[in-house]
Design a protein around this motif. Structure first.
Motif, PDB file in Angstrom:
ATOM      1  N   ARG A  38      94.227  42.869  81.547  1.00 44.30           N
ATOM      2  CA  ARG A  38      92.728  43.222  82.025  1.00 44.30           C
ATOM      3  C   ARG A  38      92.772  44.907  81.939  1.00 44.30           C
ATOM      4  O   ARG A  38      91.795  45.364  81.410  1.00 44.30           O
ATOM      5  CB  ARG A  38      92.555  43.056  83.350  1.00 44.30           C
ATOM      6  N   THR A  39      93.768  45.766  82.212  1.00 39.43           N
ATOM      7  CA  THR A  39      93.773  47.031  82.058  1.00 39.43           C
ATOM      8  C   THR A  39      93.569  47.551  80.870  1.00 39.43           C
ATOM      9  O   THR A  39      92.854  48.432  80.431  1.00 39.43           O
ATOM     10  CB  THR A  39      94.948  47.633  82.905  1.00 39.43           C
ATOM     11  N   LEU A  40      94.603  46.925  79.895  1.00 39.23           N
ATOM     12  CA  LEU A  40      94.415  47.253  78.442  1.00 39.23           C
ATOM     13  C   LEU A  40      93.158  46.936  77.906  1.00 39.23           C
ATOM     14  O   LEU A  40      92.680  47.609  77.102  1.00 39.23           O
ATOM     15  CB  LEU A  40      95.393  46.387  77.501  1.00 39.23           C
ATOM     16  N   PHE A  41      92.309  45.972  78.492  1.00 36.21           N
ATOM     17  CA  PHE A  41      91.098  45.560  77.943  1.00 36.21           C
ATOM     18  C   PHE A  41      89.900  46.908  78.387  1.00 36.21           C
ATOM     19  O   PHE A  41      89.383  47.450  77.376  1.00 36.21           O
ATOM     20  CB  PHE A  41      90.575  44.426  78.653  1.00 36.21           C
ATOM     21  N   GLN A  42      90.010  47.216  79.590  1.00 31.52           N
ATOM     22  CA  GLN A  42      89.334  48.369  80.201  1.00 31.52           C
ATOM     23  C   GLN A  42      89.511  49.563  79.186  1.00 31.52           C
ATOM     24  O   GLN A  42      88.613  50.324  78.744  1.00 31.52           O
ATOM     25  CB  GLN A  42      89.517  48.569  81.496  1.00 31.52           C
ATOM     26  N   GLU A  43      90.840  50.105  79.073  1.00 25.52           N
ATOM     27  CA  GLU A  43      91.254  51.207  78.287  1.00 25.52           C
ATOM     28  C   GLU A  43      90.747  51.009  77.015  1.00 25.52           C
ATOM     29  O   GLU A  43      90.311  52.058  76.446  1.00 25.52           O
ATOM     30  CB  GLU A  43      92.805  51.410  78.464  1.00 25.52           C
TER      31      GLU A  43
END
Length: 167
Positions: A38-43
């Motif tokens: 999820r964090t990678l998706f946001q970044e």
């Protein structure tokens, strides 16, 4: 440039690397170093928006997306991701948009995963998609063992093409 096609080609970008990592995590269960999908998706989305906005100074007709609109869009996609049973589908639909200008990447991702789903059949199509690149003519001329393949045949598709997409 003058329309000759000698502009940049986004062969591999920072957000694409993040998308590869997310795909490996969600599809194959590969652990992610130091973060989550999820964090990678946001970044990845934030980096892609920043890149698009970086072109505003170069084009007098371009309009930058505001931080508020960017954040609203990203939050909407993260909300869809959080509620989805098919998280990879959400991510790779955004990858389709994020990789605009790199048809190779979106086509190969589609062939490898089948995402995004629900593509519309074109009204006119001259032939099927090629499912492998042709061998170089020198290879054919100099190597008698070069396989004879049909480039748009599902039986001759490259090994990782799980979809073998045909209209």
């Amino acid at each position: 440039n003058q329309g000759r096609g000698d502009g940049i080609f986004p062969m591999i970008t920072s957000w694409m690397v993040k998308l590869y990592m997310i795909e490996a995590n969600l599809a194959l269960g590969v652990p992610l170093p130091g973060t989550d999908a999820r964090t990678l998706f946001q970044e990845a989305m934030e980096e892609q928006f920043a890149k698009v906005n970086s072109f505003v100074d170069k084009d007098p007709d371009a309009v930058a997306i505001t931080n508020a609109r960017r954040d609203a869009y990203i939050n909407d996609q993260l909300s869809k991701y959080d509620g989805a049973t098919d998280k990879l589908g959400i991510v790779l639909k955004q990858a389709w948009f994020m990789n605009f200008g790199n048809g190779f990447e979106v086509y190969n991702t589609f062939r490898r995963t089948g995402y995004p789903k629900g593509l519309q059949t074109p009204m006119q199509r001259p032939r099927q998609f090629a499912l492998r690149f042709p061998y170089a003519q020198d290879e054919i001329n100099l190597n008698p063992n070069t396989p004879n393949v049909v480039y748009d045949s599902p039986t001759d598709a490259v090994f990782w093409d799980v979809l073998k997409f045909q209209f």
